[in-house]
Write a protein that holds these residues in place. Sequence first.
Motif, PDB file in Angstrom:
ATOM      1  N   GLU A 100       0.815  -1.211   0.000  1.00  0.00           N
ATOM      2  CA  GLU A 100       0.000   0.000   0.000  1.00  0.00           C
ATOM      3  C   GLU A 100       0.855   1.270   0.000  1.00  0.00           C
ATOM      4  N   SER A 101       2.164   1.141  -0.109  1.00  0.00           N
ATOM      5  CA  SER A 101       3.052   2.297  -0.084  1.00  0.00           C
ATOM      6  C   SER A 101       2.717   3.254  -1.232  1.00  0.00           C
ATOM      7  N   LEU A 102       2.678   4.536  -0.922  1.00  0.00           N
ATOM      8  CA  LEU A 102       2.395   5.538  -1.943  1.00  0.00           C
ATOM      9  C   LEU A 102       3.436   5.504  -3.052  1.00  0.00           C
ATOM     10  N   MET A 103       4.671   5.146  -2.714  1.00  0.00           N
ATOM     11  CA  MET A 103       5.711   5.064  -3.741  1.00  0.00           C
ATOM     12  C   MET A 103       5.342   4.037  -4.799  1.00  0.00           C
ATOM     13  N   ARG A 108       3.439   2.729 -10.266  1.00  0.00           N
ATOM     14  CA  ARG A 108       2.515   2.017 -11.157  1.00  0.00           C
ATOM     15  C   ARG A 108       1.485   2.956 -11.784  1.00  0.00           C
ATOM     16  N   HIS A 109       1.604   4.279 -11.504  1.00  0.00           N
ATOM     17  CA  HIS A 109       0.668   5.280 -12.037  1.00  0.00           C
ATOM     18  C   HIS A 109      -0.768   4.946 -11.634  1.00  0.00           C
ATOM     19  N   GLN A 110      -0.957   4.692 -10.348  1.00  0.00           N
ATOM     20  CA  GLN A 110      -2.266   4.370  -9.807  1.00  0.00           C
ATOM     21  C   GLN A 110      -2.654   5.409  -8.761  1.00  0.00           C
ATOM     22  N   GLY A 111      -3.947   5.520  -8.503  1.00  0.00           N
ATOM     23  CA  GLY A 111      -4.436   6.406  -7.460  1.00  0.00           C
ATOM     24  C   GLY A 111      -4.181   7.875  -7.728  1.00  0.00           C
TER      25      GLY A 111
END
Length: 476
Positions: A100-103, A108-111
């Motif tokens: 779940e890491s923001l990195m 992955r160009h998600q969220g």
Amino acid sequence: MRGLSKLRLSIRSVAAAVPIAFLAVMFVLSAWNVSPLRADEVSSVPSDVFENTIRPLFVTHCIECHGPRKAESGLRFDTRDTLLQGGDSGPAISLEMPRESLMLLALRHQGGLEMPPDKPLPEAEIAAVEAWIRAGAPWPEGVVLGGTGPSLRGGEITDQERAFWSFQPIRDPQPPTDVDPPGLSEIDRFVMRKLKEMDLKPSPPASRRDWIRRATLDLTGLPPTPEQVQSFLDDPSEAAEVDRIEQLLASSAYGERWGRHWLDVVRYADTAGETADYPTPLSYKYRNWVIDALNADLPYDHFVMQQIAGDVIANAMLAGSDADSMDDDQLRRYREMLTATGFIAISRRFGFDVENYHHLTIQDTIDVLGQATLGLTLGCARCHDHKFDPVNIEDYYAWYGIFASTKYSFPGSEEKRRPYDLVPDVPPAVLAQRQREIDLQMASIESQQQPIAEQLTQLNAQIQQASGTSQFFGFE
């Protein structure tokens, strides 16, 4: 053996599709157990994975925009702690929930997160980063990415920042006593000690002819005349050099020579800059004030204060005085202090319609003040806390409030050629008294003109009746 052969075959198959670096990561991590490590265990993790995979990836794709010199969205990749701290959106990595890491979402160009912004990294590299995070994000002790330049700062000013050497009060160090030869001046004693530490010997003393030439050029910017040189050479007294230095310091050329350096620092010019570069015919008064201040040996603190707040000091000096009680010396000092604020008046004007860009003129004032007196670029704090120096945005707008409440005289422009908002060089009480005197004189002149005007009106009326014409003398 068959099991080992199958394992080798499996490795060959995977190696054909996955980069070797990623395989190295996976094998090392499988040997560690991929559950997150405790903080005290991270330092014991081998650094091969970081050095061979993570560091090159961060340096190539991340550190330019998220490093010690630039930290977009407040995020930095230069140390493990900065990644754990994260940026505006929160911690970049989560050791408790690695996936779940923001990195990883950004990679992955998600969220709604995209890093790098142009295109995602290969899946193998992203998987390597995920495996590294799951292993506890091991980072060799003392490693900082992005070079050894100054780190970014912000927020409350710390005691460590306040303790920086350039912010400390000036001290008067004791001159060395263990230097040869004896009898040197205090400055020369410091020089001799440093030469001794570096195992250097001083150059031989200059000849008297060279000395008088160097001293005159240094203090006045002008060469000595042949008569001055000869006069010095003919003076065998021990006080000859001291006397000549005093003469040079008393010369008006001294203030002109060294005042020029200050005028360069505060961007003095006889024109307003921008568009037509309109002349400012009164700027020379500030220039002359700087020259006179140096020739008068005005203490530096007074030199600075009068340029920033000379009008405030002048009004405080005359508080409680009326126009009749002010003598010529008080009026002279008042005029000098107001002239000193030419430092503010010569601030740069911007654009064709300078009134609408006055905020940039105030910025120029603050910027020059910081560079000239503090050696700091205060203008950086106009939009954010200074990234390197302990100056925050609150400090900048505290200065801004002072100068925003100041009336800047308008020097003229291509569109509006005439200056306005010029400041009288006499106190308000004196100005009011002089205005009353002028009003009385004008009233007296008008009263003397009134009978003449009435006589002309009568004469004009008589002529109109006689000739049938009108406005012979310009009167209705």
